[in-house]
Write a protein that holds these residues in place. Structure first.
Motif, PDB file in Angstrom:
ATOM      1  N   ASN A  14       0.828  -1.214   0.000  1.00 49.49           N
ATOM      2  CA  ASN A  14       0.000   0.000   0.000  1.00 49.49           C
ATOM      3  C   ASN A  14       0.859   1.260   0.000  1.00 49.49           C
ATOM      4  O   ASN A  14       0.518   2.268  -0.641  1.00 49.49           O
ATOM      5  CB  ASN A  14      -0.928   0.002   1.218  1.00 49.49           C
ATOM      6  CG  ASN A  14      -2.027  -1.038   1.120  1.00 49.49           C
ATOM      7  OD1 ASN A  14      -2.280  -1.582   0.043  1.00 49.49           O
ATOM      8  ND2 ASN A  14      -2.679  -1.323   2.233  1.00 49.49           N
ATOM      9  N   SER A  15       1.986   1.234   0.725  1.00 52.29           N
ATOM     10  CA  SER A  15       2.879   2.396   0.748  1.00 52.29           C
ATOM     11  C   SER A  15       3.494   2.628  -0.623  1.00 52.29           C
ATOM     12  O   SER A  15       3.607   3.782  -1.089  1.00 52.29           O
ATOM     13  CB  SER A  15       3.987   2.195   1.787  1.00 52.29           C
ATOM     14  OG  SER A  15       3.455   2.087   3.096  1.00 52.29           O
ATOM     15  N   ALA A  16       3.901   1.554  -1.255  1.00 52.61           N
ATOM     16  CA  ALA A  16       4.497   1.668  -2.592  1.00 52.61           C
ATOM     17  C   ALA A  16       3.478   2.198  -3.599  1.00 52.61           C
ATOM     18  O   ALA A  16       3.788   3.071  -4.437  1.00 52.61           O
ATOM     19  CB  ALA A  16       5.036   0.309  -3.044  1.00 52.61           C
ATOM     20  N   ALA A  17       2.241   1.707  -3.491  1.00 52.37           N
ATOM     21  CA  ALA A  17       1.194   2.175  -4.408  1.00 52.37           C
ATOM     22  C   ALA A  17       0.881   3.650  -4.181  1.00 52.37           C
ATOM     23  O   ALA A  17       0.683   4.417  -5.141  1.00 52.37           O
ATOM     24  CB  ALA A  17      -0.069   1.327  -4.216  1.00 52.37           C
ATOM     25  N   ALA A  18       0.854   4.088  -2.930  1.00 55.67           N
ATOM     26  CA  ALA A  18       0.576   5.493  -2.633  1.00 55.67           C
ATOM     27  C   ALA A  18       1.695   6.386  -3.136  1.00 55.67           C
ATOM     28  O   ALA A  18       1.450   7.484  -3.688  1.00 55.67           O
ATOM     29  CB  ALA A  18       0.386   5.676  -1.124  1.00 55.67           C
ATOM     30  N   ALA A  19       2.957   5.946  -2.945  1.00 52.46           N
ATOM     31  CA  ALA A  19       4.095   6.745  -3.406  1.00 52.46           C
ATOM     32  C   ALA A  19       4.100   6.855  -4.924  1.00 52.46           C
ATOM     33  O   ALA A  19       4.333   7.938  -5.484  1.00 52.46           O
ATOM     34  CB  ALA A  19       5.395   6.125  -2.907  1.00 52.46           C
ATOM     35  N   GLN A  20       3.853   5.725  -5.605  1.00 55.99           N
ATOM     36  CA  GLN A  20       3.860   5.750  -7.074  1.00 55.99           C
ATOM     37  C   GLN A  20       2.703   6.592  -7.605  1.00 55.99           C
ATOM     38  O   GLN A  20       2.846   7.295  -8.621  1.00 55.99           O
ATOM     39  CB  GLN A  20       3.756   4.317  -7.599  1.00 55.99           C
ATOM     40  CG  GLN A  20       3.870   4.228  -9.121  1.00 55.99           C
ATOM     41  CD  GLN A  20       5.211   4.729  -9.630  1.00 55.99           C
ATOM     42  OE1 GLN A  20       6.229   4.085  -9.441  1.00 55.99           O
ATOM     43  NE2 GLN A  20       5.231   5.908 -10.268  1.00 55.99           N
ATOM     44  N   LEU A  27       9.028   4.915 -10.088  1.00 55.81           N
ATOM     45  CA  LEU A  27       9.903   4.752  -8.926  1.00 55.81           C
ATOM     46  C   LEU A  27      10.484   3.347  -8.884  1.00 55.81           C
ATOM     47  O   LEU A  27       9.867   2.382  -9.331  1.00 55.81           O
ATOM     48  CB  LEU A  27       9.129   5.033  -7.625  1.00 55.81           C
ATOM     49  CG  LEU A  27       8.539   6.445  -7.493  1.00 55.81           C
ATOM     50  CD1 LEU A  27       7.724   6.548  -6.202  1.00 55.81           C
ATOM     51  CD2 LEU A  27       9.661   7.493  -7.505  1.00 55.81           C
ATOM     52  N   ASP A  28      11.664   3.245  -8.333  1.00 59.98           N
ATOM     53  CA  ASP A  28      12.348   1.958  -8.222  1.00 59.98           C
ATOM     54  C   ASP A  28      12.091   1.369  -6.834  1.00 59.98           C
ATOM     55  O   ASP A  28      12.595   1.864  -5.820  1.00 59.98           O
ATOM     56  CB  ASP A  28      13.847   2.150  -8.445  1.00 59.98           C
ATOM     57  CG  ASP A  28      14.617   0.832  -8.336  1.00 59.98           C
ATOM     58  OD1 ASP A  28      13.940  -0.239  -8.351  1.00 59.98           O
ATOM     59  OD2 ASP A  28      15.849   0.859  -8.219  1.00 59.98           O
ATOM     60  N   PHE A  29      11.303   0.268  -6.787  1.00 61.27           N
ATOM     61  CA  PHE A  29      11.015  -0.413  -5.526  1.00 61.27           C
ATOM     62  C   PHE A  29      11.611  -1.821  -5.494  1.00 61.27           C
ATOM     63  O   PHE A  29      11.145  -2.681  -4.755  1.00 61.27           O
ATOM     64  CB  PHE A  29       9.505  -0.502  -5.290  1.00 61.27           C
ATOM     65  CG  PHE A  29       8.856   0.830  -5.049  1.00 61.27           C
ATOM     66  CD1 PHE A  29       9.159   1.575  -3.917  1.00 61.27           C
ATOM     67  CD2 PHE A  29       7.932   1.337  -5.958  1.00 61.27           C
ATOM     68  CE1 PHE A  29       8.561   2.811  -3.702  1.00 61.27           C
ATOM     69  CE2 PHE A  29       7.328   2.563  -5.743  1.00 61.27           C
ATOM     70  CZ  PHE A  29       7.643   3.309  -4.607  1.00 61.27           C
ATOM     71  N   THR A  30      12.636  -2.049  -6.289  1.00 60.24           N
ATOM     72  CA  THR A  30      13.273  -3.370  -6.277  1.00 60.24           C
ATOM     73  C   THR A  30      13.993  -3.582  -4.955  1.00 60.24           C
ATOM     74  O   THR A  30      14.346  -2.638  -4.240  1.00 60.24           O
ATOM     75  CB  THR A  30      14.279  -3.492  -7.441  1.00 60.24           C
ATOM     76  OG1 THR A  30      15.273  -2.452  -7.303  1.00 60.24           O
ATOM     77  CG2 THR A  30      13.573  -3.372  -8.774  1.00 60.24           C
TER      78      THR A  30
END
Length: 380
Positions: A14-20, A27-30
């Motif tokens: 959810n944090s990654a989705a909100a940031a993107q 954004l790089d979330f690897t």
């Protein structure tokens, strides 16, 4: 109150989705990236905050509190957890040569269980026929083989609930006394009030605040000691006659013989609760002794002695835990015996109570207590 909780993976996603969603560039979330590391660190903190919220929520309600949190919750209302109750019983002190001399069993003398782990102390009872103020104890006259004195377990709690004949060691040497024993089982010791018992008592207590109701009276009785069972009968005398504006409470503490101290404490508690103009009495329960015979069929190679101890203990615990007015069910005794013996027996025969195949007890003001348990190999 329902709280929507998230696990670590959901928090990260959810944090990654909100940031993107808030950034026009990809954004790089690897794994190993700075953005991924920041999100995972924040998610870890979020899990900790979730835990704190749940912990606070649990201790703000009695139903979900446990241990010391229960004590602090009820303390705000001036209520405390009931402590453990020490077991009491009668001990028989025996002389093998009574004609030669008399003896004095002093208050404070110690007797122990056969394995030496449980100790009882002789207590004062000025109403006992053998009591002597001058001697400071119980006098066995010359020529009398044995006397019986009250004893109390040194350790409060159910640990003092032992079978008959177990308290048979003299911890204190007494001139003119050779041995000792408890003729009956001990069952009035009780552990400290459990969390569930406290919660149930608080429900009664809150329900009793509005008026002098039946529930208020029950709450006052249950708050005296943790090992009490009781029956409150309204508009009726102990003899069964109608009497308006009167009730009586019949109590027992597991022993079948409630002490005057407990009886007076219950009377005082009821007196502080009853409505003006209402008459009350507090009575000891009438004991119905139960002599139980349990026939069993032993498994191959099993010795009867190994079964007797387990079955006798389980049956005694069941009967001596029955409340005032409760029925002792002979069919339930069969189930208890079979469960206690396990694979040591192939079956349990027809159980008899006081010589008949029938339930006993269930009458107003009565309580069933063990007189004897006989386990024999007569099952079918």
């Amino acid at each position: 109150m329902n709280i929507s909780l998230q696990n670590f993976s959901t928090l990260v996603s959810n944090s990654a989705a909100a940031a993107q969603g808030s950034c026009s560039a990809l954004l790089d979330f690897t794994a190993g990236s700075v953005a991924r590391a920041l999100i995972e660190a924040n998610s870890t903190v979020a899990l900790w905050i979730q835990y704190l919220i749940l912990q606070v929520l649990s201790v703000t309600r009695l139903a979900t509190s446990f241990g010391s949190d229960v004590d602090t919750w009820i303390a705000q209302y001036g209520v405390v957890r009931l402590g453990a109750t020490a077991a009491t019983t009668s001990e028989t002190f025996i002389s093998l040569s009574p004609a030669s001399t008399s003896a004095v069993v002093p208050v404070g003398a110690i007797v122990k269980s056969s394995d030496g782990t449980i100790a009882f102390t002789v207590t004062e009872d000025s109403t006992n026929q053998y009591w002597s103020d001058t001697a400071g104890g119980y006098v066995r006259p010359q020529g009398l083989a044995s006397i019986t004195c009250p004893v109390q377990c040194n350790t409060a709690g159910a640990i003092g609930n032992v079978s008959g004949g177990v308290i048979n060691l003299l911890g204190t040497q007494i001139a003119g006394i050779d041995t000792c024993t408890n003729l009956s089982a001990v069952s009035n010791g009780a552990d400290e009030e459990s969390d569930d018992s406290v919660k149930n008592r608080m429900v009664l207590w809150f329900s009793s605040l509005s008026s002098a109701t039946l529930m208020a009276v029950e709450a006052s009785i249950s708050g005296v000691a943790s090992n009490l069972t009781y029956q409150v009968v309204e508009n009726q005398t102990p003899g069964g006659q109608y009497r308006g504006g009167y009730f009586f409470a019949t109590i027992d503490d597991g022993s079948g013989d409630v002490s005057d101290t407990i009886l007076n404490s219950v009377e005082d508690a009821i007196e502080a609760t009853r409505a003006c103009g209402v008459e009350t009495s507090t009575l000891r329960a009438t004991v119905i002794p139960a002599a139980i015979v349990v026939p069993v069929s032993l498994a191959s190679g099993v010795d009867l002695m190994s079964v007797q101890t387990a079955v006798s203990g389980a049956v005694t615990n069941y009967v001596n835990a029955l409340g005032v007015g409760s029925v002792c069910q002979y069919t339930f005794i069969s189930s208890i015996a079979l469960q206690a013996a396990g694979s040591l027996v192939t079956s349990v025969g027809v159980v008899t109570v006081n010589g008949v195949v029938a339930d006993i007890g269930g009458t107003v003001g009565s309580v069933v207590r063990i007189a004897s348990v006989t386990v024999n190999s007569g099952g079918n």
